[in-house]
Design a protein around this motif. Structure first.
Motif, PDB file in Angstrom:
ATOM      1  N   GLU A 188       0.893  -1.351  -0.087  1.00 17.81           N
ATOM      2  CA  GLU A 188       0.024   0.145   0.025  1.00 17.81           C
ATOM      3  C   GLU A 188       0.701   1.301   0.103  1.00 17.81           C
ATOM      4  OE1 GLU A 188      -0.828  -2.358   2.570  1.00 17.81           O
ATOM      5  OE2 GLU A 188      -2.153  -3.447   1.500  1.00 17.81           O
TER       6      GLU A 188
ATOM      7  N   SER B 296       4.434   9.546  -3.106  1.00 23.58           N
ATOM      8  CA  SER B 296       3.541  10.675  -3.331  1.00 23.58           C
ATOM      9  C   SER B 296       4.468  12.183  -3.333  1.00 23.58           C
ATOM     10  CB  SER B 296       2.821  10.834  -2.022  1.00 23.58           C
ATOM     11  OG  SER B 296       3.482  11.084  -1.042  1.00 23.58           O
TER      12      SER B 296
ATOM     13  N   TYR C 283      -1.727   4.268   1.030  1.00 18.73           N
ATOM     14  CA  TYR C 283      -3.178   4.517   0.327  1.00 18.73           C
ATOM     15  C   TYR C 283      -4.186   3.786   1.325  1.00 18.73           C
ATOM     16  CZ  TYR C 283      -2.988   0.216  -2.496  1.00 18.73           C
ATOM     17  OH  TYR C 283      -2.982  -1.112  -2.738  1.00 18.73           O
TER      18      TYR C 283
ATOM     19  N   THR D  13      -4.504   5.797  -6.970  1.00 20.63           N
ATOM     20  CA  THR D  13      -4.567   4.605  -5.883  1.00 20.63           C
ATOM     21  C   THR D  13      -5.864   4.259  -5.893  1.00 20.63           C
ATOM     22  OG1 THR D  13      -4.679   6.177  -3.873  1.00 20.63           O
ATOM     23  CG2 THR D  13      -2.452   5.585  -4.652  1.00 20.63           C
TER      24      THR D  13
ATOM     25  N   ASP E  58      -7.553   6.964  -3.172  1.00 27.35           N
ATOM     26  CA  ASP E  58      -7.503   8.236  -3.199  1.00 27.35           C
ATOM     27  C   ASP E  58      -7.275   8.946  -1.534  1.00 27.35           C
ATOM     28  OD1 ASP E  58      -6.987  10.738  -4.356  1.00 27.35           O
ATOM     29  OD2 ASP E  58      -8.981  11.288  -4.694  1.00 27.35           O
ATOM     30  N   LYS E  59      -6.629   8.115  -0.925  1.00 28.03           N
ATOM     31  CA  LYS E  59      -6.464   8.438   0.315  1.00 28.03           C
ATOM     32  C   LYS E  59      -4.823   8.424   0.443  1.00 28.03           C
ATOM     33  CE  LYS E  59     -10.297   6.856   2.779  1.00 28.03           C
ATOM     34  NZ  LYS E  59     -10.970   6.091   3.825  1.00 28.03           N
ATOM     35  N   ARG E  60      -4.148   9.642   1.407  1.00 27.47           N
ATOM     36  CA  ARG E  60      -2.713   9.506   1.660  1.00 27.47           C
ATOM     37  C   ARG E  60      -2.430   9.844   2.961  1.00 27.47           C
ATOM     38  NH1 ARG E  60       1.194  13.718   1.887  1.00 27.47           N
ATOM     39  NH2 ARG E  60      -0.449  15.240   1.437  1.00 27.47           N
TER      40      ARG E  60
END
Length: 133
Positions: A60, A64, A72, A112, A115-117
């Protein structure tokens, strides 16, 4: 909030380096592009440096270009705790011991699955390489 692992500040001080304590227990971020795992491509599981709980995997992790390790998604949904409010961005903590890991950013347009970081401090993590499991 109660966690599975609860220790006094003195106990945490005795177990963690001053830098680790500052990040994990005082919620300070390490400087960008200085962390041990920022550019690591090694396969394995990233665990909490304070309690050893498995948090993220190299599967994962993505680049970035933010200066900190980015993921992600957590390894398991219950491995991290996201606290919203009180900060500009949601804070990410270890669900087992409450240690500060970093912050969560959403909707930035990364390619990803989520769409989370999850922007995580290297000092919050310890990599267990896949070949050592």
């Amino acid at each position: 909030m109660a966690y599975d692992i609860e220790k006094s500040n003195n106990e945490w001080h005795a177990e963690l380096s001053p830098e680790e304590y500052r990040v994990l227990r005082c919620a300070a971020d390490e400087a960008a592009f200085t962390g041990e795992y920022t550019d690591t491509k090694e396969n394995g599981v990233y665990s909490c440096r304070a309690c050893g709980a498995d948090l993220f995997t190299s599967e994962e992790k993505f680049d970035s270009r933010c200066g900190w390790p980015a993921f992600y998604d957590p390894k398991d949904l219950g491995s991290v705790q996201v606290q919203r409010g009180g900060s500009s961005y949601p804070v990410v903590r270890c669900a087992r011991c409450g240690s500060y890991l970093g912050e969560l950013f959403e909707g930035e347009g990364f390619a990803t699955p989520t769409d989370k970081r999850y922007c995580i401090n290297s000092l919050s993590l310890r990599l267990k390489p896949a070949d050592s499991e």
